[in-house]
Design an enzyme around this catalytic site. Structure first.
Site, short mmCIF file in Angstrom:
data_model
loop_
_atom_site.label_atom_id
_atom_site.label_comp_id
_atom_site.label_asym_id
_atom_site.label_seq_id
_atom_site.Cartn_x
_atom_site.Cartn_y
_atom_site.Cartn_z
N HIS A 143 0.83 -1.21 0.00
CA HIS A 143 0.00 0.00 0.00
C HIS A 143 0.86 1.25 0.00
CE1 HIS A 143 -3.25 2.76 0.84
NE2 HIS A 143 -2.65 3.17 1.94
N LYS A 263 -10.56 11.79 7.08
CA LYS A 263 -10.68 10.48 7.73
C LYS A 263 -11.70 10.48 8.87
CE LYS A 263 -6.93 8.41 5.84
NZ LYS A 263 -6.94 7.11 5.17
CA CA Z 1 -5.94 4.00 7.02
#
Ligand code: CA
Length: 426
Positions: A143, A263
């Site tokens: 990632h 987020k």
């Molecule tokens: Ca994350």
């Protein structure tokens, strides 16, 4: 005493072979019904075992677990139960295993069974812990490499610190919700790279992140650190974690201090906490760490866990499509290293804290853990079963994550974490 993880154990409850909750799992959660209020429970097949009811029949009495014992089974979170310590969690799981074993009769009278067992379909599952703190790591090398390739330099995708430090940030605990809770598309400030000025409005790049989080099981004093060899003693168990992310808000705001409002509008967790004890048979070696970490993070033996993970997207009134299959064993930085690093400066831990892994991407194109990567920054739309395609999530989409470990014919699963996207507030 038989080991509760013994693959030959059978229950007197009929459990389908595809169930995530055989007698070898026994995950803990919090449920609610109108008649009972909130209770702690253990999942077994399609049922929930009501731990408070079991305690009322005196079936934990001889364990001498202390006076707080029955009361902790009526709380709204697992926190107080977890705070009683690992010997208590282990004794309760061991006793539940004995009570559910095929040759046990203690729960099998009509009266006791009615009081102690409920169908999962008849209860509402609540958020299992009340997290005081939430840390999100960034521990998958695939990632981190993919994101670095997309947004920085493909030839130098990993920043110089990445292989030395389990990178993380402190997230928002108050917006962590249980599976099934809808997620409202966030409004926010964003600026396209070629635009002159930022604008404010609904995120156009709403994404999921496939993660696994561990639940803190033991508090520490401010100023103390947890040596790596004891780090796993501080882990109660694991849940699936969807770190919803608004990429357009995130990419405009994150420099120089990291993720913030892109987020904190919501993170979703699965309702059943699978104990680290139940995952013991699924330990495996992780990727080789090169260069070798500094001494305080160095660890021998197997500290990764072989847990199959998948993500499905279901548009409103349409079938679902599995868009990613990954595995928790791919994580470069392990949970023990994350926890030890978190406390290496003297930062204290609290029971019920959540520590999420970071997006779990595997090495292949079908194992990527976010839409950002799967659709490669919007350039490779993801086809869905209903004929539509996605680069990011649309209103009405439900994202469903599932996970299970399997070995010797035993499947220890997590159930699922799901959430539907609601339109932004206008
Ligand atoms: Ca994350």
């Amino acid at each position: 005493m038989a080991n509760p993880n013994d693959p030959t154990l059978r229950s007197w409850i009929d459990i389908p072979p595809t169930s995530d909750f055989p007698i070898q799992n026994l995950p803990f959660g919090v449920f609610e019904t109108l008649e009972r209020g909130t209770r702690l429970g253990v999942a077994i097949g399609e049922y929930v075992l009501d731990l408070y009811a079991v305690a009322q029949f005196g079936l934990f009495e001889d364990l001498e677990l202390g006076s707080k014992m029955p009361k902790v089974f009526r709380r709204r979170s697992l926190n107080q139960f977890i705070a009683l310590g690992r010997p208590v969690w282990r004794a309760v799981r061991q006793r539940v295993s004995e009570l559910l074993r095929h040759d046990s009769t203690a729960l099998r009278s009509d009266e006791v069974m009615r009081a102690c067992l409920l169908r999962q379909s008849e209860v509402e599952m609540l958020r299992p812990v009340k997290p005081g703190n939430y840390t999100d790591f960034y521990s998958s090398i695939e990632h981190a490499t993919n994101v670095g390739t997309m947004f920085r330099d493909p030839n130098n995708a990993l920043l110089p610190n990445w292989r030395h430090i389990p990178i993380g940030y402190h997230g928002r605990a108050s917006s962590i919700v249980v599976s099934g809770t809808p997620i409202r598309r966030p409004n926010g400030q964003r600026k396209a790279p070629d635009a002159d000025a930022p604008t404010f409005g609904p995120s156009q790049q709403l994404d999921f992140e496939l993660e696994v989080a561990f639940v803190g099981g033991r508090a520490t004093e401010l100023g103390s650190s947890v040596p790596i060899q004891y780090a796993e003693d501080h882990i109660f168990g694991l849940v699936l974690f969807n770190d919803w992310s608004a990429r357009d808000i995130q990419s405009w705001e994150y420099v120089p201090l990291g993720p913030f409002l892109g987020k904190s509008f919501g993170s979703s967790i699965s309702p059943w906490v699978v104990t680290l004890d139940a995952l013991e048979p699924f330990r495996t070696a992780g990727p080789v760490q090169e260069p070798e970490p500094l001494l305080y993070l160095r660890q021998l033996d197997a500290h990764n866990f072989d847990i199959n993970l998948e993500v499905a997207i279901q548009p409103e009134n349409a079938p679902q499509t599995v868009v990613s299959r990954s595995n928790f064993r791919h994580m470069y930085w392990r949970m023990a290293q994350q926890l030890t690093h978190q406390t290496s400066n003297g930062c204290n831990l609290q029971v019920g804290d959540l520590y999420a892994s970071g997006t779990i991407s595997g090495p292949t194109p079908d194992s990527l853990g976010s839409m950002l990567e799967l659709a490669w920054k919007g350039t490779r739309p993801i086809p869905l079963a209903d004929g539509s395609e996605r680069t990011f999530l649309l209103d009405g989409d439900t994202v469903i994550m599932r996970g299970f470990a399997k070995k010797d014919g035993v499947r220890v699963g997590f159930g699922e974490v799901s959430g539907m996207i609601l339109p932004a507030v206008q």
